[in-house]
Design a protein around this motif. Structure first.
Motif, PDB file in Angstrom:
ATOM      1  N   SER A  18       0.851  -1.192   0.000  1.00 29.20           N
ATOM      2  CA  SER A  18       0.000   0.000   0.000  1.00 29.20           C
ATOM      3  C   SER A  18       0.884   1.238   0.000  1.00 29.20           C
ATOM      4  O   SER A  18       1.970   1.241   0.585  1.00 29.20           O
ATOM      5  CB  SER A  18      -0.925   0.029   1.226  1.00 29.20           C
ATOM      6  OG  SER A  18      -1.880  -1.019   1.158  1.00 29.20           O
ATOM      7  N   LYS A  19       0.396   2.280  -0.681  1.00 29.48           N
ATOM      8  CA  LYS A  19       1.162   3.530  -0.751  1.00 29.48           C
ATOM      9  C   LYS A  19       0.198   4.691  -0.930  1.00 29.48           C
ATOM     10  O   LYS A  19      -0.692   4.655  -1.784  1.00 29.48           O
ATOM     11  CB  LYS A  19       2.150   3.499  -1.924  1.00 29.48           C
ATOM     12  CG  LYS A  19       3.068   4.708  -1.992  1.00 29.48           C
ATOM     13  CD  LYS A  19       4.085   4.721  -0.862  1.00 29.48           C
ATOM     14  CE  LYS A  19       5.036   5.897  -0.966  1.00 29.48           C
ATOM     15  NZ  LYS A  19       6.039   5.893   0.118  1.00 29.48           N
ATOM     16  N   THR A  20       0.395   5.732  -0.110  1.00 32.11           N
ATOM     17  CA  THR A  20      -0.435   6.936  -0.176  1.00 32.11           C
ATOM     18  C   THR A  20       0.456   8.148  -0.388  1.00 32.11           C
ATOM     19  O   THR A  20       1.499   8.284   0.251  1.00 32.11           O
ATOM     20  CB  THR A  20      -1.248   7.116   1.124  1.00 32.11           C
ATOM     21  OG1 THR A  20      -2.090   5.971   1.313  1.00 32.11           O
ATOM     22  CG2 THR A  20      -2.106   8.366   1.062  1.00 32.11           C
ATOM     23  N   TYR A  21       0.026   9.025  -1.333  1.00 32.85           N
ATOM     24  CA  TYR A  21       0.709  10.289  -1.572  1.00 32.85           C
ATOM     25  C   TYR A  21      -0.260  11.432  -1.280  1.00 32.85           C
ATOM     26  O   TYR A  21      -1.316  11.528  -1.909  1.00 32.85           O
ATOM     27  CB  TYR A  21       1.166  10.406  -3.036  1.00 32.85           C
ATOM     28  CG  TYR A  21       2.389   9.596  -3.376  1.00 32.85           C
ATOM     29  CD1 TYR A  21       3.615   9.837  -2.758  1.00 32.85           C
ATOM     30  CD2 TYR A  21       2.324   8.596  -4.340  1.00 32.85           C
ATOM     31  CE1 TYR A  21       4.735   9.092  -3.092  1.00 32.85           C
ATOM     32  CE2 TYR A  21       3.438   7.852  -4.676  1.00 32.85           C
ATOM     33  CZ  TYR A  21       4.642   8.105  -4.043  1.00 32.85           C
ATOM     34  OH  TYR A  21       5.750   7.371  -4.374  1.00 32.85           O
ATOM     35  N   LYS A  35      -4.516   7.563  -2.078  1.00 28.30           N
ATOM     36  CA  LYS A  35      -4.044   6.183  -2.026  1.00 28.30           C
ATOM     37  C   LYS A  35      -3.884   5.653  -3.448  1.00 28.30           C
ATOM     38  O   LYS A  35      -4.865   5.443  -4.155  1.00 28.30           O
ATOM     39  CB  LYS A  35      -5.024   5.308  -1.248  1.00 28.30           C
ATOM     40  CG  LYS A  35      -4.407   4.003  -0.768  1.00 28.30           C
ATOM     41  CD  LYS A  35      -5.128   3.474   0.454  1.00 28.30           C
ATOM     42  CE  LYS A  35      -4.280   2.454   1.195  1.00 28.30           C
ATOM     43  NZ  LYS A  35      -4.886   2.039   2.459  1.00 28.30           N
ATOM     44  N   GLY A  68      -0.242   4.851 -10.071  1.00 30.81           N
ATOM     45  CA  GLY A  68       0.805   4.220  -9.254  1.00 30.81           C
ATOM     46  C   GLY A  68       1.704   3.259  -9.994  1.00 30.81           C
ATOM     47  O   GLY A  68       2.383   2.434  -9.364  1.00 30.81           O
ATOM     48  N   THR A 120       5.294   4.156  -9.229  1.00 31.58           N
ATOM     49  CA  THR A 120       5.467   3.934  -7.786  1.00 31.58           C
ATOM     50  C   THR A 120       5.695   2.453  -7.498  1.00 31.58           C
ATOM     51  O   THR A 120       6.602   2.087  -6.737  1.00 31.58           O
ATOM     52  CB  THR A 120       4.224   4.425  -7.022  1.00 31.58           C
ATOM     53  OG1 THR A 120       4.064   5.826  -7.249  1.00 31.58           O
ATOM     54  CG2 THR A 120       4.354   4.169  -5.538  1.00 31.58           C
ATOM     55  N   ILE A 130       9.072   0.673  -5.928  1.00 28.56           N
ATOM     56  CA  ILE A 130       9.015  -0.179  -4.731  1.00 28.56           C
ATOM     57  C   ILE A 130       9.633  -1.546  -5.029  1.00 28.56           C
ATOM     58  O   ILE A 130      10.392  -2.094  -4.213  1.00 28.56           O
ATOM     59  CB  ILE A 130       7.550  -0.315  -4.239  1.00 28.56           C
ATOM     60  CG1 ILE A 130       7.054   1.030  -3.687  1.00 28.56           C
ATOM     61  CG2 ILE A 130       7.429  -1.414  -3.188  1.00 28.56           C
ATOM     62  CD1 ILE A 130       5.568   1.067  -3.375  1.00 28.56           C
ATOM     63  N   GLU A 175      12.118   2.967  -3.365  1.00 24.74           N
ATOM     64  CA  GLU A 175      11.121   3.665  -2.558  1.00 24.74           C
ATOM     65  C   GLU A 175      10.489   2.658  -1.606  1.00 24.74           C
ATOM     66  O   GLU A 175      10.336   1.474  -1.940  1.00 24.74           O
ATOM     67  CB  GLU A 175      10.059   4.290  -3.464  1.00 24.74           C
ATOM     68  CG  GLU A 175       9.027   5.126  -2.744  1.00 24.74           C
ATOM     69  CD  GLU A 175       8.137   5.906  -3.702  1.00 24.74           C
ATOM     70  OE1 GLU A 175       7.013   6.260  -3.320  1.00 24.74           O
ATOM     71  OE2 GLU A 175       8.572   6.170  -4.845  1.00 24.74           O
ATOM     72  N   GLU A 176      10.123   3.136  -0.432  1.00 31.33           N
ATOM     73  CA  GLU A 176       9.490   2.281   0.567  1.00 31.33           C
ATOM     74  C   GLU A 176       7.972   2.356   0.445  1.00 31.33           C
ATOM     75  O   GLU A 176       7.409   3.419   0.167  1.00 31.33           O
ATOM     76  CB  GLU A 176       9.910   2.713   1.973  1.00 31.33           C
ATOM     77  CG  GLU A 176      11.384   2.494   2.290  1.00 31.33           C
ATOM     78  CD  GLU A 176      11.755   1.021   2.364  1.00 31.33           C
ATOM     79  OE1 GLU A 176      10.905   0.213   2.799  1.00 31.33           O
ATOM     80  OE2 GLU A 176      12.882   0.681   1.962  1.00 31.33           O
ATOM     81  N   SER A 177       7.324   1.244   0.669  1.00 30.11           N
ATOM     82  CA  SER A 177       5.854   1.235   0.722  1.00 30.11           C
ATOM     83  C   SER A 177       5.415   1.607   2.136  1.00 30.11           C
ATOM     84  O   SER A 177       6.197   1.522   3.087  1.00 30.11           O
ATOM     85  CB  SER A 177       5.316  -0.142   0.346  1.00 30.11           C
ATOM     86  OG  SER A 177       5.812  -1.129   1.245  1.00 30.11           O
ATOM     87  N   ASP A 178       4.155   2.045   2.255  1.00 34.83           N
ATOM     88  CA  ASP A 178       3.620   2.359   3.585  1.00 34.83           C
ATOM     89  C   ASP A 178       3.382   1.088   4.387  1.00 34.83           C
ATOM     90  O   ASP A 178       3.519   1.080   5.616  1.00 34.83           O
ATOM     91  CB  ASP A 178       2.303   3.140   3.452  1.00 34.83           C
ATOM     92  CG  ASP A 178       2.492   4.498   2.797  1.00 34.83           C
ATOM     93  OD1 ASP A 178       3.622   5.032   2.862  1.00 34.83           O
ATOM     94  OD2 ASP A 178       1.517   5.031   2.219  1.00 34.83           O
TER      95      ASP A 178
END
Length: 596
Positions: A10-13, A17, A41, A44, A48, A53-56
């Motif tokens: 999951s990833k939110t900017y 989301k 995404g 993104t 990942i 880049e790190e995911s949430d």
């Protein structure tokens, strides 16, 4: 063997989301293309997977010893140093010497023969090709590519295709190049509203599967609508019996009433917007242009027709963008002249994209051009046009700084169209635009009433929009009738007979075969004419049987016979209802003039 697994990513900017509990696994030898609307995404997810880049939440698991090579959208190089040294920079020291020959070979294939040039002197397209070389020479089991065909010319894209077809590891790439997806990929992963859907096959297979899924969902919804209408009539009349089956039918009605409606795929709906164009458009008279002593165009003359569809191709630096800039007066020819008609209103889509104030809201940016625009369907407001460009009411009030690069390009394209141009000049419109936008843009250009001139490396786009190709090469502009495939065939006339035969076969496969109108068969027509009476008779027979059951509660033998009879009648009614739904759906499609 599984090389890489992404679990529950999951990833939110900025409260948006983009990935919601997404899972993905990559097997040895997989060739996966990631598609989806800009801002969903795609890049993104690739970052990942690459570990950039790190995911949430969630995790990416790599099999021990797996090596990953990653090409970002903007290749990362130092400010100075030779091209060769920069391409080799990310390799371990013990490999740099042994990989030098391979690096030079790939760079040469990518059109960079002088490996000792300083990296700072490369253009954006050349840096892109150097980045591709750096990614390809990296020892890897998994190759992650983010828009590898952006900013490279058609010939380089075809060379890259050949290199990737020979690559023995797994590939995951984000690209909008549909021919590229078709030729390289064996799986397509679509990101939509934070979820990931994987289809086996190439891009054509994905389109067929997606169309079938949407058709199935649409057919199921039509059936449910038809059943709901009929059950609503039954409920409105009042149930004629109050037994268990009536309760079941009432529950079925409530389930139909509260069903989840399938969400339609997001699609851009562009209306053709243009102003009147007079007889005189653009006259090009004997123009010539050189830059730093290099001739780009020599003694070229042409009269652009009111409905021209011109695609411009050539190597990077051949003068394609300069030609468009001369047409708008941004660059002056060394000799000759360009004369514009009095009614000409040019819409110029720049490759660089104009600078946007990041603090502006999306709707404010569009309203700077026009608050409303006239279309064939009437007046449309800026907000409505934004919705047709997939900017929801919520997104319209976001600041531009929150948009992805592709979303900004889409917004910029809308601003150009809001000026109601009658001649469109498009400089690399396919860069950074997602496939959905490109597809609808192609449809829009088909209906556009003015002239279109487009510089593009996207072969699929040129096949769809162009009926004439201008090739810029060594200071000469050569004209070819037809689309890109026609141009490529003519330009390769000196190739071997086997290559010619292959191209002709591919061209024949694109021939339109024709369609016939949908209609009832004789038997279906008779059934359609009588089915309402048949259903009414069955419903009456069930009601009569229920009365007999109520009158014979003490006669168990008779009761069993009547119960069996009622079950049989209800099964017949259920089958007849299915046929009613099918025939009524078919009748509606026939009335709309659908074809098969």
């Amino acid at each position: 063997m599984i090389l890489l697994t992404a679990q529950n990513i999951s990833k939110t900017y900025m409260e948006r989301k983009v990935l919601n509990d997404v899972s993905f696994f990559l097997n040895e030898g997989d060739k996966v293309g990631i598609v989806g609307i800009n801002g969903t995404g795609k890049s993104t997810l690739l970052r990942i997977l690459a570990g950039a880049e790190e995911s949430d939440s969630g995790e990416v698991i790599r099999t021990n010893g797996i090596r990953v090579s990653y090409l970002p959208q903007i290749p990362e190089f130092g400010e100075s140093g030779s091209v060769l040294s920069q391409v080799l920079a990310h390799l371990p020291d013990d490999l740099k010497h042994s990989k030098e020959y391979e690096a030079k070979s790939v760079l040469d294939k990518m059109g960079i023969s002088d490996c000792e040039r300083d990296i700072s002197t490369l253009s954006g397209g050349e840096k892109r090709r150097a980045g591709i070389a750096a990614a390809l020479i990296q020892p890897s089991d998994v190759l992650l590519l983010d828009e590898p065909t952006n900013h490279i010319d058609n010939e380089t894209a075809q060379l890259l295709e050949d290199l990737l077809l020979k690559y023995r590891g797994a590939i995951v790439m984000v690209t909008h190049d549909r021919y590229f997806l078709n030729k390289i990929c064996r799986k397509i992963a679509e990101i939509d509203r934070g979820s990931l859907y994987v289809c086996d096959g190439n891009y054509s297979d994905y389109l067929a599967q997606k169309a079938q899924r949407e058709a199935d969902a649409e057919a199921a919804e039509r059936k449910n609508k038809s059943l709901y209408r009929r059950e609503l009539e039954w409920i409105s009349r009042g149930a004629r019996a109050r037994g268990t089956k009536s309760k079941d039918r009432i529950e079925r009605f409530e389930a139909l009433k509260n069903r989840d409606i399938p969400v339609e795929s997001e699609k851009l709906k562009l209306q053709s917007v243009s102003s009147r164009l007079g007889k005189k458009t653009i006259e090009i008279e004997n123009i010539s242009k050189s830059i730093d002593g290099k001739p780009l165009i020599t003694d070229f003359s042409y009269m652009i027709s009111r409905d021209a569809r011109i695609g411009i191709v050539g190597h990077n630096g051949a003068g394609k963008s300069t030609f468009l800039k001369m047409l708008i007066g941004q660059v002056q020819p060394d000799s000759g002249r360009i004369v514009l008609g009095d009614t000409v209103n040019i819409g110029y889509f720049s490759q660089e994209c104009e600078s946007m104030d990041p603090s502006l809201r999306v709707i404010e940016y569009i309203r700077e051009t026009a608050d409303r625009v006239q279309t064939p369907d009437g007046t449309v407001t800026a907000s409505q046009m934004l919705e047709r460009f997939l900017f929801t009411p919520e997104l319209q009030w976001n600041r531009i700084e929150k948009l992805s690069g592709g979303e900004r390009k889409r917004l910029y394209l809308l601003k150009i169209l809001m000026t109601a141009p009658n001649i469109l000049l498009l400089d690399e419109p396919t860069n950074d635009l997602d496939i959905a936008t490109l597809t609808i843009l192609e449809d829009y250009l088909e209906n556009f009433s003015g002239a279109v001139i487009a510089v593009s490396h996207d072969r699929y786009f040129l096949d769809k929009m162009a009926d004439e190709i201008f090739e810029f090469k060594n200071g000469v502009c050569t004209r070819f009738n037809g689309n890109y495939s026609d141009y490529a065939e003519k330009a390769a006339e000196s190739d071997t007979d086997s290559v010619k035969t292959k191209k002709k076969t591919e061209k024949k496969e694109r021939v339109y075969t024709g369609k016939t109108k949908l209609r009832f068969s004789f038997k279906e027509q008779r059934e359609y004419d009588t089915i309402d009476d048949d259903i009414a008779a069955l419903e009456q027979a069930i009601a009569d049987t229920e009365k007999e059951i109520a009158a014979n509660t003490s006669d168990y033998v008779k009761l069993q016979e009547l119960s069996d009879k009622k079950d049989e009648l209800e099964q017949q009614l259920s089958d007849k209802m299915d046929r009613w739904v099918y025939l009524n759906d078919l009748a509606e499609r026939i009335a709309k003039g659908e074809t098969i």
